[in-house]
Design an enzyme around this catalytic site. Sequence first.
Site, short mmCIF file in Angstrom:
data_model
loop_
_atom_site.label_atom_id
_atom_site.label_comp_id
_atom_site.label_asym_id
_atom_site.label_seq_id
_atom_site.Cartn_x
_atom_site.Cartn_y
_atom_site.Cartn_z
N ASP A 179 52.00 21.32 24.60
CA ASP A 179 52.77 22.33 23.85
C ASP A 179 52.70 23.65 24.60
OD1 ASP A 179 53.55 24.32 21.85
OD2 ASP A 179 53.27 22.74 20.36
N ASN B 82 55.17 17.76 10.56
CA ASN B 82 55.84 18.58 9.56
C ASN B 82 57.28 18.12 9.35
OD1 ASN B 82 53.54 20.34 9.56
ND2 ASN B 82 54.33 21.29 11.41
N HIS C 165 58.55 15.03 15.60
CA HIS C 165 57.49 15.11 16.59
C HIS C 165 56.14 15.16 15.88
CE1 HIS C 165 58.63 19.27 15.66
NE2 HIS C 165 57.41 19.64 16.01
N HIS D 299 52.23 16.69 16.27
CA HIS D 299 51.31 17.60 16.96
C HIS D 299 49.95 16.92 17.09
CE1 HIS D 299 53.68 21.37 16.65
NE2 HIS D 299 54.22 20.74 15.61
#
Length: 137
Positions: free
Chosen positions: A30, A86, A99, A101
Amino acid sequence: MDNCIFCKIANGEIPAATLYEDEEFRVILDLGPASKGHALILPKTHAANIFELSDEMAAKAMILAKKMATVLTEALKCDGFNIVQNNGECAGQTVFHFHIHLIPRYQNDNVGITWVPGNLTDEDKEEILSKVRAILK
């Protein structure tokens, strides 16, 4: 989708620090990490959120999350791990391409992935149970 930045990254059109890649996923570091080693699992096919993802892809994504969390924990010697996904703006989703995390955690890292626990009232419990069971029938 032509204008989805994560589609472009996942499919190699935009360079990224790739930790892992296979036919269906790319795992990248990220660019705005919450902690050292924060990575993202990106499917190469577009789905805006988990609700649009096939069951098969959702299962593969979670298996890959487990694999990458294990590898990152060994490589970085972190003290814990958050796997976060999320859905929707109010839930913290800012890029509308599914996606996951992968966030390595370290003692006293001050990464704020917590909440203040509330209380499950009898009224809420009964309402939720009733509504969910009606849908699952």
